[in-house]
Motif scaffolding. Structure first.
Motif, short mmCIF file in Angstrom:
data_model
loop_
_atom_site.label_atom_id
_atom_site.label_comp_id
_atom_site.label_asym_id
_atom_site.label_seq_id
_atom_site.Cartn_x
_atom_site.Cartn_y
_atom_site.Cartn_z
N ASP A 4 -13.32 13.68 60.00
CA ASP A 4 -13.94 14.91 60.48
C ASP A 4 -14.81 14.57 61.70
N LEU A 35 -16.23 23.06 65.22
CA LEU A 35 -17.43 23.70 64.64
C LEU A 35 -18.58 22.71 64.41
N TYR A 73 -14.73 20.12 50.88
CA TYR A 73 -14.32 20.25 52.27
C TYR A 73 -15.23 21.16 53.09
N ALA A 74 -15.93 22.08 52.43
CA ALA A 74 -16.67 23.10 53.18
C ALA A 74 -17.74 22.46 54.07
N ILE A 75 -17.89 23.00 55.27
CA ILE A 75 -18.92 22.52 56.19
C ILE A 75 -20.26 23.05 55.71
N ASN A 110 -0.21 20.47 64.13
CA ASN A 110 -1.15 21.53 63.77
C ASN A 110 -1.59 22.21 65.06
N LYS A 112 -3.71 24.35 65.78
CA LYS A 112 -5.15 24.55 66.01
C LYS A 112 -5.85 23.24 66.41
N LEU A 113 -5.26 22.12 66.08
CA LEU A 113 -5.86 20.82 66.40
C LEU A 113 -5.19 20.17 67.62
N ASN A 120 -8.28 12.68 63.03
CA ASN A 120 -7.17 12.69 62.04
C ASN A 120 -5.98 11.99 62.69
N GLU B 104 -6.64 31.25 58.87
CA GLU B 104 -6.12 31.21 60.25
C GLU B 104 -5.70 29.80 60.61
N THR B 105 -6.41 28.82 60.04
CA THR B 105 -6.08 27.41 60.28
C THR B 105 -4.74 27.08 59.63
N ASP B 123 -7.65 20.01 58.60
CA ASP B 123 -7.12 21.35 58.33
C ASP B 123 -7.82 21.95 57.10
N ASN B 124 -8.04 21.13 56.08
CA ASN B 124 -8.75 21.63 54.89
C ASN B 124 -10.20 21.98 55.23
N VAL B 125 -10.84 21.13 56.06
CA VAL B 125 -12.24 21.37 56.45
C VAL B 125 -12.35 22.71 57.20
N LEU B 126 -11.45 22.91 58.17
CA LEU B 126 -11.53 24.15 58.96
C LEU B 126 -11.17 25.37 58.12
N ALA B 128 -11.60 25.62 54.86
CA ALA B 128 -12.72 25.84 53.94
C ALA B 128 -13.85 26.58 54.66
N SER B 129 -13.99 26.33 55.97
CA SER B 129 -15.07 27.00 56.72
C SER B 129 -14.79 28.48 56.91
N GLU B 130 -13.55 28.91 56.66
CA GLU B 130 -13.20 30.34 56.77
C GLU B 130 -13.55 31.11 55.50
N SER B 150 -7.06 25.59 50.14
CA SER B 150 -7.80 24.56 50.86
C SER B 150 -8.16 23.38 49.96
#
Lengths: 243, 243
Positions: A4, A35, A73-75, A110, A112-113, A120, B104-105, B123-126, B128-130, B150
């Protein structure tokens, strides 16, 4: 913990980070996309500039990772980030041309990445482990499309002029790739970002790899097929491009 | 550094890691696939068992990362690995059902990494942030196919019986997913691993999520669409499945 974070790799020459503006921009873009709300590019580059007073020539890596202590996983709203600057002794770029092969490891896809130099990078690690003494770089593919080398971007001379893979689904938008694209446009040399198939690669008249450390690196062989490097040398001369 | 490692998450009950054999097998498989040649599962589980003498009930995470000091992606011949065991206070699983939405991720796709619980999890981190208070889990997709939540695997009741996404391109082969599949087979309940489209999800008669901590977690809503949870409760009763 989850890869991350994000990073950039560059060259120090005369106590300056070459193309510092682009490195700064790349790090800020990664921070936004991933983020990292507490990332402070100004503070990081202030610290870097103080460090560089005592570093004349070197390669450098700046890594930014998320620090948080919550499980999962959550930020966290309490997230912070840690920037690490690593300085490595300068190692001369390879003088010989590069022999390449297709990695068995596919590139990680991916949208988005894609483009970001995030952490990663298990696909790069596994592809790099396929490299032997005979070949110096592995090409990573997304099915029939070639995306990049394990640590480089790719340009090929096709029938329609120079092309480099479009990085909409995977791969890293390298700073040297960007500089080469800009130089070619400035010199009126036709170049295009587009999907490149294995077949196009195999029919290429010439090809080269780029990254911050090697600059432009001509490809002399793809598997058993030889590639002429004179077109690449001619291009390097035209662009007057070092790195 | 590059998310170059793997992990597993489990439950400690009565000083034992539940389904320890599967956790051990998963870690060993990851080590093999990711070329962790110095990984020693026996030594790790010996250390774990000594630790568990003093841990009655908890959740646990075992993380194995590659340690090497050379620059670049290539795996060093001097590589070693570090296993970290983290013990967390037990937190009761959610009693309510789960409301889900499409993240969306997109999920990261790599057929060589698919199934493994490796540490390339941006991908899981992003995703999870949603997640917001209204929804408790985000579904990750590979274009029109649903791959996973996620932090969970997915099962849905389709017209043709229970199905769960095939994890050939992306996603993690969860241990609870495996236990549920085995229980269903043992109980003669038809179940199949196959690609699942968003359309199939939207037409599902029922659906649930799984992971080691929550066990079976019924889905009561997908976006604005309500899902009945009685079929899931009936299944839980038939399987007599806790976790």
């Amino acid at each position: 913990m989850f890869g991350d974070g994000f990073f950039t790799t560059g060259v120090i020459e005369g106590n300056q980070l070459l193309n510092a503006v682009y490195h700064k921009e790349r790090l800020l873009k990664s921070a936004k996309m991933l983020l990292f709300v507490t990332y402070d590019g100004e503070a990081l580059f202030d610290a870097l500039n103080r460090l560089l007073i005592s570093v004349e020539k070197a390669s450098i890596r700046i890594t930014v990772t998320r620090t948080q202590f919550e499980r999962g996983y959550a930020i966290s709203s309490a997230q912070d980030c840690l920037a690490t600057i690593q300085v490595f002794p300068w190692v001369a770029t390879p003088e010989s041309d590069c022999q390449v092969f297709y990695a068995e490891t596919p590139v990680s896809v991916n949208s988005k990445l894609a483009g970001l130099k995030h952490l990663n990078r298990l696909d790069n690690v596994l592809a790099a482990s396929e490299i032997t003494q005979k070949n110096q770089e592995a090409l990573l593919c997304d099915n029939e499309l070639i995306v990049c080398g394990s640590r480089t971007n790719l340009f090929i001379a096709s029938d329609k002029g120079w092309v480099t893979p479009l990085l909409k689904r995977a791969g890293i938008e390298g700073i040297t790739r960007r500089l080469v694209l800009q130089s070619m446009v400035a010199c009126d040399i036709p170049v295009k970002e587009k999907d490149i198939s294995r077949l196009e690669m195999e029919n290429a008249k010439a090809a080269f790899l780029t990254n911050s450390l090697v600059g432009i690196w001509p490809i002399s062989r793809l598997g058993n097929k030889k590639l002429a490097t004179d077109l690449v040398q001619q291009l390097q001369f035209q662009l007057n491009f070092i790195r």
